[in-house]
Write a protein that holds these residues in place. Structure first.
Motif: not given
Length: 363
Positions: A118-123, A127-132, A152-159
């Motif tokens: 449900s909330n995965i598109r924005g995350m 992430a793919l544009f490196f602005v997570n 499941p992509f909350v950790h991609l803030w670091y990248v």
């Protein structure tokens, strides 16, 4: 990411910031081992937060290492023909493994847990544009307080944060080159930015009384990166410092004290404590900067301990492990609920992480 070069804090794309063409890039077993230690602390934090509530502090270690490697060429910037270049290869080495993880995770969720989409598109797109990290700030998501339907992509803030810091580092080097700064002036500028960033974290937390903004914002996480850069100026970017017999005992004692202080912080503090943002974030970064200084010194016992093959194995694959550990930690428990045995559940999760991380590393 995990090739034979150096530039990211999380290894595969630790690409040398500006490698000479066709030059064989070097790896440091000690740096790989240190990153292996850091990624192990981060993964253990998620599985055993009651034992290691401060495991999130290990992220600062990756930023310190990244700053050190990004500014390794500080002596060459004075050469007339030296050109600052942004490492697009490093960006690709981060992007494609992340893309593979995102596609695989989304496809898996579509088949087994569509309610988590449900909330995965924005995350995913951020992430793919490196602005997570910025996306999570603007959507008011907390790293330490999980929502009812966590991504499941909350950790991609670091990248995203790391890529933004690479861009900041590149712009700083370009600026210093253009203004013909002396090395002492460059050092002073980095020291000023370190202090300003640390003060900014404390002031912003005091103003908001909530950690999400200061945790994700590039300006308030800059000090870990610039501390690594400052150490690179002190050590002239060396990946290995020859043994000094006269100071060997002092260095060994100091390294044990630093490692003890770091472990103490890992088991003592958690991400919701105010003192973490007033002091501990900076203190942990300083301690990890000192640890980095110790582990690249021949003759120091910590250098040989941290160069242990188990740590270096993890360190070379640290980016792959980082990509996979959180989606597996989030998704698999609901599928394995019927097992009843906690340790069997955790073992299956860890085996899955290892397999997927190795597959990503080998791609």
């Amino acid at each position: 990411m995990e090739t034979s070069n150096y530039q990211t804090g999380l290894s595969k794309s630790n690409a040398h910031p500006h490698p000479p063409e066709k030059q064989k890039r070097k790896r440091s077993a000690a740096l790989d081992g240190l990153k292996g230690f850091f990624i192990l602390a981060i993964i253990l934090y998620y599985y055993f937060q009651h034992l290691l509530p401060g495991g999130f502090l290990a992220v600062n270690g990756f930023l310190v290492v990244g700053g050190y490697l990004t500014f390794r060429q500080n002596k060459k910037t004075f050469a007339e023909d030296y050109q600052e270049r942004f490492s697009w290869k490093s960006l690709k080495r981060m992007f494609f493994p992340m893309l593979f993880m995102i596609i695989t995770t989304v496809a898996t969720l579509f088949l087994i847990a569509p309610q988590m989409l449900s909330n995965i598109r924005g995350m995913a797109l951020s992430a793919l544009f490196f602005v997570n990290n910025d996306y999570q700030i603007f959507s008011q998501q907390s790293y330490f307080v999980q929502s009812a339907n966590p991504s499941p992509f909350v950790h991609l803030w670091y990248v995203s944060l790391y890529v933004q810091l690479l861009i900041v580092g590149f712009l700083l080097r370009r600026l210093m080159k253009k203004m013909n700064f002396l090395r002492m002036q460059e050092f002073a500028l980095l020291a000023f930015l370190t202090l300003a960033s640390a003060v900014g974290m404390a002031v912003l937390y005091w103003w908001e009384q909530e950690p999400s903004h200061v945790y994700y914002l590039v300006s308030t996480r800059l000090f870990s990166f610039t501390l690594g850069a400052l150490l690179s100026y002190i050590h002239e970017g060396k990946l290995l410092i020859p043994e000094e017999h006269s100071n060997k005992s002092i260095l060994n004692v100091a390294s044990v004290i630093c490692m003890g202080a770091f472990i103490w912080m890992l088991v003592t503090f958690n991400g919701m404590q105010a003192e973490v943002y007033y002091m501990i974030m900076l203190l942990s970064s300083i301690v990890m900067t000192l640890l980095l200084s110790f582990v690249i010194r021949e003759g120091v016992m910590l250098h040989y301990i941290i160069s242990f093959k188990g740590f270096t194995f993890l360190g070379k694959r640290s980016y792959s492990y980082y990509l996979w550990f959180y989606p597996i930690h989030l998704i698999l428990p609901s599928l394995l609920r019927g097992l009843g045995d906690y340790w069997l559940n955790v073992s299956i999760q860890w085996i899955t992480i290892i397999v997927l991380a190795e597959l990503t590393y080998q791609l």
